[in-house]
Scaffold this motif. Structure first.
Motif, mmCIF file in Angstrom:
data_model
loop_
_atom_site.group_PDB
_atom_site.id
_atom_site.type_symbol
_atom_site.label_atom_id
_atom_site.label_comp_id
_atom_site.label_asym_id
_atom_site.label_seq_id
_atom_site.Cartn_x
_atom_site.Cartn_y
_atom_site.Cartn_z
ATOM 1 N N ALA A 3 57.738 -11.817 -30.266
ATOM 2 C CA ALA A 3 56.789 -11.066 -31.051
ATOM 3 C C ALA A 3 57.742 -10.370 -32.240
ATOM 4 O O ALA A 3 57.421 -10.582 -33.383
ATOM 5 C CB ALA A 3 55.752 -10.210 -30.535
ATOM 6 N N ALA A 62 59.162 -3.377 -32.741
ATOM 7 C CA ALA A 62 58.929 -4.276 -31.555
ATOM 8 C C ALA A 62 60.149 -4.683 -30.813
ATOM 9 O O ALA A 62 60.194 -4.968 -29.557
ATOM 10 C CB ALA A 62 58.048 -5.593 -31.924
ATOM 11 N N SER A 69 51.160 -3.600 -27.531
ATOM 12 C CA SER A 69 50.268 -4.240 -28.014
ATOM 13 C C SER A 69 49.607 -3.740 -29.126
ATOM 14 O O SER A 69 49.245 -4.382 -30.143
ATOM 15 C CB SER A 69 48.956 -4.606 -27.158
ATOM 16 O OG SER A 69 48.343 -3.083 -26.844
ATOM 17 N N ARG A 72 51.867 -5.488 -31.790
ATOM 18 C CA ARG A 72 51.417 -6.660 -32.119
ATOM 19 C C ARG A 72 50.135 -6.969 -33.143
ATOM 20 O O ARG A 72 50.052 -7.247 -34.057
ATOM 21 C CB ARG A 72 51.079 -7.483 -30.901
ATOM 22 C CG ARG A 72 52.625 -8.108 -30.270
ATOM 23 C CD ARG A 72 52.250 -8.883 -28.947
ATOM 24 N NE ARG A 72 51.410 -8.661 -28.144
ATOM 25 C CZ ARG A 72 51.810 -7.699 -27.011
ATOM 26 N NH1 ARG A 72 52.971 -7.235 -26.871
ATOM 27 N NH2 ARG A 72 50.800 -7.394 -26.087
ATOM 28 N N TRP A 76 49.651 -8.583 -36.745
ATOM 29 C CA TRP A 76 48.718 -9.350 -36.959
ATOM 30 C C TRP A 76 47.621 -9.026 -38.189
ATOM 31 O O TRP A 76 47.419 -9.812 -39.090
ATOM 32 C CB TRP A 76 47.717 -9.847 -35.858
ATOM 33 C CG TRP A 76 48.512 -10.668 -35.039
ATOM 34 C CD1 TRP A 76 49.176 -10.327 -33.823
ATOM 35 C CD2 TRP A 76 49.379 -11.955 -35.108
ATOM 36 N NE1 TRP A 76 49.750 -11.447 -33.133
ATOM 37 C CE2 TRP A 76 49.896 -12.415 -34.100
ATOM 38 C CE3 TRP A 76 49.187 -12.926 -36.245
ATOM 39 C CZ2 TRP A 76 50.495 -13.763 -34.055
ATOM 40 C CZ3 TRP A 76 49.656 -14.033 -36.230
ATOM 41 C CH2 TRP A 76 50.308 -14.421 -35.040
#
Length: 102
Positions: A3, A62, A69, A72, A76
């Protein structure tokens, strides 16, 4: 780790794309678009750069917290912001379709 690399790459590509689109707007669209539409286009470029920097930051963070999470999700959402916000401003400026604006 995957990621982090993805968001670093997405940030770098979006930064390059924002610069290219900004140069296109400054040189290719000047004189072709009314001043108000050119200003809208430049606002899209400006926020595109901000999103690209955000993606780079998400990727760097990251690397240190690969299982987070929230990072992430942030990445997005930054990508969605590029498409929805900057993309709608680019389209609004080029097409003049006012329904694309807020």
């Amino acid at each position: 780790m995957a990621a982090a690399r993805f968001f670093l790459m997405a940030g770098a590509l979006n930064a390059a794309l924002a610069v290219m689109l900004g140069a296109f707007g400054a040189h290719g669209l000047r004189g072709r678009l009314p001043a108000d539409m050119l200003a809208i286009y430049q606002t899209g470029c400006q926020y595109h750069v901000y999103h690209a920097l955000g993606l780079l930051l998400v990727g760097l963070l990251a690397l240190h917290a690969p299982t987070n999470s929230a990072l992430r999700w942030s990445g997005w959402l930054m990508l969605a912001g590029v498409l929805l916000f900057s993309g709608s401003l680019y389209l609004l400026a080029i097409t003049g379709q006012r329904w694309l604006g807020a």
